[in-house]
Scaffold this motif. Structure first.
Motif, PDB file in Angstrom:
ATOM      1  N   MET A   1       0.851  -1.172   0.000  1.00 54.92           N
ATOM      2  CA  MET A   1       0.000   0.000   0.000  1.00 54.92           C
ATOM      3  C   MET A   1       0.896   1.235   0.000  1.00 54.92           C
ATOM      4  SD  MET A   1      -2.846   1.234   2.744  1.00 54.92           S
ATOM      5  CE  MET A   1      -4.042   0.022   2.303  1.00 54.92           C
ATOM      6  N   ASN A   2       0.656   2.088  -0.939  1.00 56.22           N
ATOM      7  CA  ASN A   2       1.426   3.318  -1.051  1.00 56.22           C
ATOM      8  C   ASN A   2       0.608   4.450  -0.452  1.00 56.22           C
ATOM      9  OD1 ASN A   2       3.151   5.301  -1.724  1.00 56.22           O
ATOM     10  ND2 ASN A   2       3.203   4.879  -3.908  1.00 56.22           N
ATOM     11  N   HIS A   3       1.218   5.233   0.405  1.00 59.39           N
ATOM     12  CA  HIS A   3       0.501   6.297   1.105  1.00 59.39           C
ATOM     13  C   HIS A   3       0.703   7.661   0.464  1.00 59.39           C
ATOM     14  CE1 HIS A   3      -0.790   3.710   4.344  1.00 59.39           C
ATOM     15  NE2 HIS A   3       0.425   3.206   4.422  1.00 59.39           N
ATOM     16  N   SER A   4       1.124   7.716  -0.765  1.00 54.04           N
ATOM     17  CA  SER A   4       1.349   8.980  -1.447  1.00 54.04           C
ATOM     18  C   SER A   4       0.158   9.301  -2.348  1.00 54.04           C
ATOM     19  CB  SER A   4       2.627   8.903  -2.294  1.00 54.04           C
ATOM     20  OG  SER A   4       2.769  10.095  -3.029  1.00 54.04           O
ATOM     21  N   ILE A   5      -0.305  10.543  -2.294  1.00 54.59           N
ATOM     22  CA  ILE A   5      -1.422  10.958  -3.141  1.00 54.59           C
ATOM     23  C   ILE A   5      -0.959  11.127  -4.590  1.00 54.59           C
ATOM     24  CG2 ILE A   5      -1.141  13.436  -2.772  1.00 54.59           C
ATOM     25  CD1 ILE A   5      -4.497  11.637  -2.925  1.00 54.59           C
ATOM     26  N   TYR A   6       0.330  11.337  -4.789  1.00 58.59           N
ATOM     27  CA  TYR A   6       0.857  11.526  -6.139  1.00 58.59           C
ATOM     28  C   TYR A   6       0.795  10.249  -6.971  1.00 58.59           C
ATOM     29  CZ  TYR A   6       2.588  15.926  -4.306  1.00 58.59           C
ATOM     30  OH  TYR A   6       2.678  17.152  -3.736  1.00 58.59           O
ATOM     31  N   SER A   7       1.006   9.122  -6.324  1.00 51.89           N
ATOM     32  CA  SER A   7       1.013   7.870  -7.077  1.00 51.89           C
ATOM     33  C   SER A   7      -0.312   7.119  -6.970  1.00 51.89           C
ATOM     34  CB  SER A   7       2.158   6.975  -6.589  1.00 51.89           C
ATOM     35  OG  SER A   7       1.964   6.651  -5.231  1.00 51.89           O
ATOM     36  N   ALA A   8      -1.348   7.760  -6.430  1.00 52.86           N
ATOM     37  CA  ALA A   8      -2.650   7.111  -6.300  1.00 52.86           C
ATOM     38  C   ALA A   8      -3.325   7.024  -7.667  1.00 52.86           C
ATOM     39  CB  ALA A   8      -3.527   7.882  -5.333  1.00 52.86           C
ATOM     40  N   THR A  12      -9.001   6.683  -6.577  1.00 54.15           N
ATOM     41  CA  THR A  12      -8.665   7.249  -5.268  1.00 54.15           C
ATOM     42  C   THR A  12      -8.788   8.768  -5.302  1.00 54.15           C
ATOM     43  OG1 THR A  12      -7.155   5.412  -4.867  1.00 54.15           O
ATOM     44  CG2 THR A  12      -6.906   7.350  -3.471  1.00 54.15           C
ATOM     45  N   HIS A  13      -8.340   9.387  -6.372  1.00 59.48           N
ATOM     46  CA  HIS A  13      -8.481  10.836  -6.501  1.00 59.48           C
ATOM     47  C   HIS A  13      -9.960  11.234  -6.525  1.00 59.48           C
ATOM     48  CE1 HIS A  13      -4.348  12.132  -7.001  1.00 59.48           C
ATOM     49  NE2 HIS A  13      -4.126  11.083  -7.792  1.00 59.48           N
ATOM     50  N   LEU A  14     -10.776  10.486  -7.230  1.00 55.73           N
ATOM     51  CA  LEU A  14     -12.207  10.795  -7.278  1.00 55.73           C
ATOM     52  C   LEU A  14     -12.858  10.621  -5.908  1.00 55.73           C
ATOM     53  CD1 LEU A  14     -13.248   9.238 -10.706  1.00 55.73           C
ATOM     54  CD2 LEU A  14     -12.974  11.650 -10.107  1.00 55.73           C
ATOM     55  N   LYS A  15     -12.430   9.621  -5.153  1.00 55.73           N
ATOM     56  CA  LYS A  15     -12.969   9.427  -3.803  1.00 55.73           C
ATOM     57  C   LYS A  15     -12.601  10.597  -2.900  1.00 55.73           C
ATOM     58  CE  LYS A  15     -12.757   4.391  -3.949  1.00 55.73           C
ATOM     59  NZ  LYS A  15     -12.043   3.211  -3.429  1.00 55.73           N
ATOM     60  N   VAL A  16     -11.360  11.066  -3.005  1.00 58.07           N
ATOM     61  CA  VAL A  16     -10.921  12.195  -2.184  1.00 58.07           C
ATOM     62  C   VAL A  16     -11.717  13.445  -2.546  1.00 58.07           C
ATOM     63  CG1 VAL A  16      -8.977  13.748  -1.737  1.00 58.07           C
ATOM     64  CG2 VAL A  16      -8.623  11.279  -1.765  1.00 58.07           C
TER      65      VAL A  16
END
Length: 66
Positions: A1-8, A12-16
């Motif tokens: 699991m990667n915790h970076s928003i850049y590599s999401a 995941t971006h749409l959920k945020v």
């Protein structure tokens, strides 16, 4: 699991974005309802004050008799 928003990924971006939008609408709705719903007679009204006779203010203590 990667915790970076850049590599999401895209989902995941749409959920945020969706969670931020819902939270913003909830905060705005709460603020509007709190402002209009708590009317307990604390409303302010403007009063009109009519001007009276002119007054002269001086720095001396001498009285003037006309």
């Amino acid at each position: 699991m990667n915790h970076s928003i850049y590599s999401a990924d895209r989902s995941t971006h749409l959920k945020v974005v969706a969670v931020a939008l819902v939270a913003g609408i909830a905060v705005a709705g709460f603020g509007i309802s709190a402002r209009t719903g708590s009317d307990e007679g604390l409303t302010q009204t403007a009063r009109v004050i009519k001007a009276g006779k002119p007054v002269v203010v001086t720095s001396s203590d001498a009285s003037l008799v006309r």
